[in-house]
Design a protein around this motif. Structure first.
Motif, short mmCIF file in Angstrom:
data_model
loop_
_atom_site.label_atom_id
_atom_site.label_comp_id
_atom_site.label_asym_id
_atom_site.label_seq_id
_atom_site.Cartn_x
_atom_site.Cartn_y
_atom_site.Cartn_z
N ILE A 532 -10.55 -0.80 -2.22
CA ILE A 532 -9.66 -0.69 -3.38
C ILE A 532 -8.34 -1.39 -3.10
N ALA A 533 -7.80 -1.16 -1.91
CA ALA A 533 -6.54 -1.81 -1.55
C ALA A 533 -6.70 -3.33 -1.54
N LYS A 534 -7.84 -3.79 -1.04
CA LYS A 534 -8.10 -5.24 -1.00
C LYS A 534 -8.28 -5.79 -2.41
N GLN A 539 -2.61 -8.75 -6.75
CA GLN A 539 -1.59 -8.50 -7.77
C GLN A 539 -0.17 -8.51 -7.18
N ASP A 540 0.77 -8.98 -7.98
CA ASP A 540 2.18 -8.88 -7.65
C ASP A 540 2.64 -7.48 -8.04
N LYS A 541 2.95 -6.65 -7.07
CA LYS A 541 3.30 -5.25 -7.34
C LYS A 541 4.46 -5.12 -8.30
N GLU A 542 5.39 -6.06 -8.23
CA GLU A 542 6.58 -5.97 -9.08
C GLU A 542 6.25 -6.14 -10.56
N GLN A 543 5.13 -6.78 -10.86
CA GLN A 543 4.77 -7.01 -12.26
C GLN A 543 3.88 -5.92 -12.83
N ILE A 544 3.40 -5.02 -11.99
CA ILE A 544 2.56 -3.92 -12.46
C ILE A 544 3.46 -2.82 -13.01
N ASP A 562 -1.15 8.69 -3.07
CA ASP A 562 -0.18 8.71 -1.96
C ASP A 562 -0.32 7.46 -1.10
N ASP A 563 -1.56 7.07 -0.81
CA ASP A 563 -1.79 5.90 0.05
C ASP A 563 -1.34 4.61 -0.62
N LEU A 564 -1.62 4.48 -1.92
CA LEU A 564 -1.18 3.28 -2.63
C LEU A 564 0.34 3.23 -2.76
N THR A 565 0.95 4.40 -2.90
CA THR A 565 2.41 4.45 -2.97
C THR A 565 3.02 3.95 -1.65
N GLU A 566 2.40 4.33 -0.55
CA GLU A 566 2.87 3.86 0.76
C GLU A 566 2.75 2.34 0.88
N LEU A 567 1.77 1.77 0.17
CA LEU A 567 1.60 0.32 0.20
C LEU A 567 2.57 -0.40 -0.73
N GLY A 568 3.35 0.36 -1.49
CA GLY A 568 4.36 -0.25 -2.34
C GLY A 568 4.05 -0.26 -3.82
N TYR A 569 2.92 0.32 -4.22
CA TYR A 569 2.60 0.40 -5.65
C TYR A 569 3.37 1.58 -6.25
N GLN A 570 3.82 1.41 -7.49
CA GLN A 570 4.62 2.43 -8.14
C GLN A 570 4.02 2.81 -9.50
N ASN A 571 4.55 3.88 -10.08
CA ASN A 571 4.14 4.33 -11.41
C ASN A 571 2.63 4.54 -11.50
#
Length: 583
Positions: A532-534, A539-544, A562-571
């Motif tokens: 899933i992470a791969k 994607q550019d996280k800033e545009q999501i 929680d794991d995706l948040t640690e990778l820098g994904y938000q919202n």
């Protein structure tokens, strides 16, 4: 709840509370009945429940249900000045409070379940020009995929229309009625053929949907098998009224429109579709939408089910266009699958132990599409290398047989290594010890033979299909074994066996469980956390702007969030069933 919507709603609540209006605990579910284009009114359906302090599932009794049109009203002061009274709905005599299954305003979430809400009926006329996503399946569960995207201009795009399975009475209730009007949909877009994503399409058509159903070419081929088979099962089940008939399935198939991978397709002036391969099963796709909505361009991706990058047969999941909104599956989002490196060696040892050393039967429940072909390929590989013990292998499922034929006919979707393999072995799904069974009489004969053998049969969760007959015969045998190769919802027969049940009910009879339960997780067709992470890495996280996690159990989603948040994904949202979200 979206902050954009929460602010005006909260302002109203503050005003009401400061004016001394009474506050009740009310539960709201998103059950929109879309307004006709050009209308300022929103048709809704409301069911009012009695019993102070009780939700419906706790004993609340339905008092009245009525479809009506309210001028975008919020609802409910006391029982004397309600819009329901003006609409002619009879109400009980002065209960202190009551609970209501109620539509959101104009298709927008008003309150999450159980949140306190001031309840005075006044026209709100809020600025409700938002795009929304409503989740009518696979929300904190792994079945019944159905997500409704509603544009500001009133167009409604349904993503998947799956059958809910393995949830007992909830399955029946969710499959019997849609929480939206099928005839008001603009289009249906299907991610792949599995029945928990496609299985309610004939009912959707039966209930009034006349529009196009978009999918990839292999998905149509597989749906021609699955939907016809599902209709036959519905009609042959004498205990309940069928959800749909074979005629409904045939009509639905006439509405399918195929779109190849990687070719942008203009559905209309506002909706552009692009399918990208997810490698889950043959034809599976991420649904990428470019939407023109009241002068603004929006981009959305629904992952469907994501496959594994280490899949040996199909192409790996491919990168997809940048999206503002992502609806992402999460089935195995809290785990890392075992490596495929030693898969055949493990399978060979299990066959050797059960069929040669114990002289028992090895039963492998498997879904007809995907899992069965992976297993056959592994057994074929062992046979080609001379490492498969001299035991007979049976694939006892007509659907699996026909689905395997479709796989043979579509090698263009195989990954490069598989393309090389079939140059030396043109049929990776056939070897001398293997017999495919379609006829019922031949299937019955399998339960009479005493020699050790391997039987692969549907369905994967063991809730239906010929596997149940083999389980009934062989579960009491301590020399035999059941090899589980994929996810089983806990309430299903497969889930009960995996959880160590000593006795189970199979085909109406109680059966003692003495056979060994074995598990191989390597054959899962669903992405794990790493996959899933791969998949999201392109994607550019800033545009999501938002990520919605679907198709998973709540605890799994929480860990993945929680794991995706640690990778820098938000919202990142974990949406609730029957709720709508402003995006």
């Amino acid at each position: 709840m979206s902050e954009t919507l929460a602010r005006p709603i909260q302002a109203l609540l503050d005003k009401w509370n400061s004016s001394g209006y009474q506050t009740y605990n009310c539960r709201y579910f998103s059950m929109p009945y879309p307004s006709k284009k050009g209308s300022n009114r929103t048709p809704i359906q409301a069911t009012i429940y009695s019993a102070v302090g009780q939700y419906p599932e706790e004993g609340g009794r339905p008092i009245a249900t009525k479809e009506t049109t309210l001028d975008n009203c919020l609802i409910l002061k006391t029982l004397k000045e309600t819009a329901f009274e003006r609409a002619g709905i009879p109400l009980p005599h002065q209960p202190e409070a009551f609970y209501c299954l109620f539509s959101e305003i104009g298709g927008k979430t008003v309150f999450p379940a159980s949140e306190k809400a001031a309840v005075r009926t006044i026209p709100t006329y809020l600025d409700l020009e938002y795009m929304t996503i409503s989740f009518y399946g696979a929300a904190q569960s792994v079945t019944g995929s159905k997500h409704l995207v509603t544009l500001e201009n009133g167009k409604r795009i349904l993503l998947d229309c799956g059958l809910t399975q393995g949830m007992g009475e909830k399955s029946e209730e969710r499959n019997r009625s849609f929480d939206f009007e099928p005839e008001n949909l603009t289009c249906l877009i299907l991610s792949h053929a599995h029945i928990d994503h496609s299985g309610l399409i004939p009912k959707l058509v039966r209930d009034g949907y006349q529009g196009p159903i978009y999918c990839t070419p292999p998905t149509l081929e597989l749906c021609q098998l699955l939907l016809r088979d599902s209709a036959r099962i519905q009609q042959n089940n004498s205990s309940t009224e069928p959800l749909y008939t074979e005629e409904d399935a045939e009509q639905a198939l006439q509405q399918f429109v195929t779109v190849p991978y990687d070719e942008p397709f203009q559905i209309d002036e506002d909706i552009e579709l692009l399918f990208t391969d997810t490698g889950h099963v043959l034809g599976s796709a991420a649904i990428n939408l470019r939407l023109q909505d009241e002068g603004r361009e929006r981009t959305l991706c629904f992952s469907g089910d994501i496959g594994r990058f280490a899949n040996r047969i199909l192409n790996p999941p491919q990168a997809f266009p940048q999206a503002e909104i992502i609806i992402c599956e999460s089935t195995y989002g809290n785990r890392v699958h075992d490596s495929l490196e030693n898969t055949e060696e493990r399978l060979q040892k299990i066959v050797q132990e059960v069929c040669v050393e114990r002289q028992g039967k090895l039963l492998i429940p498997a879904f007809s599409i995907g899992r069965t072909q992976e297993l056959i390929y592994s057994l074929n590989y062992l046979a080609e290398e001379g490492r498969l013990p001299e035991v007979k292998v049976f694939v006892d499922s007509p659907l699996s047989v026909y689905a395997t034929d479709i796989m043979r006919e579509n090698p263009q979707y195989f990954r490069d290594s598989m393309q090389e393999y079939i140059k030396d072995d043109p049929d990776p799904f056939g070897f001398p010890q293997l017999t495919y069974i379609t006829e019922v009489d031949d299937s019955k004969e399998l339960n009479k033979i005493e020699e050790p053998c391997v039987i692969i049969s549907a369905s994967g969760m063991m809730e239906a299909g010929r596997i149940q007959h083999h389980l009934k015969t062989n579960l009491p045998d301590p020399n035999s074994a059941v090899l589980v190769t994929g996810y089983c919802e806990p309430s299903t027969l497969g889930g009960k066996l995996m959880n160590g049940a000593d006795k189970v009910h199979v085909l109406g009879e109680e059966v003692e469980v003495r056979a060994e339960m074995m598990i191989m997780k390597e054959y899962s067709a669903h992405a794990d956390y790493g996959d899933i992470a791969k998949f999201l890495h392109c994607q550019d996280k800033e545009q999501i702007q938002r990520i919605f996690l679907v198709h998973g159990e709540k605890s799994v989603m929480g860990q993945l969030k929680d794991d995706l948040t640690e990778l820098g994904y938000q919202n990142i949202e974990i949406p609730e069933f029957r709720l709508s979200y402003v995006v």
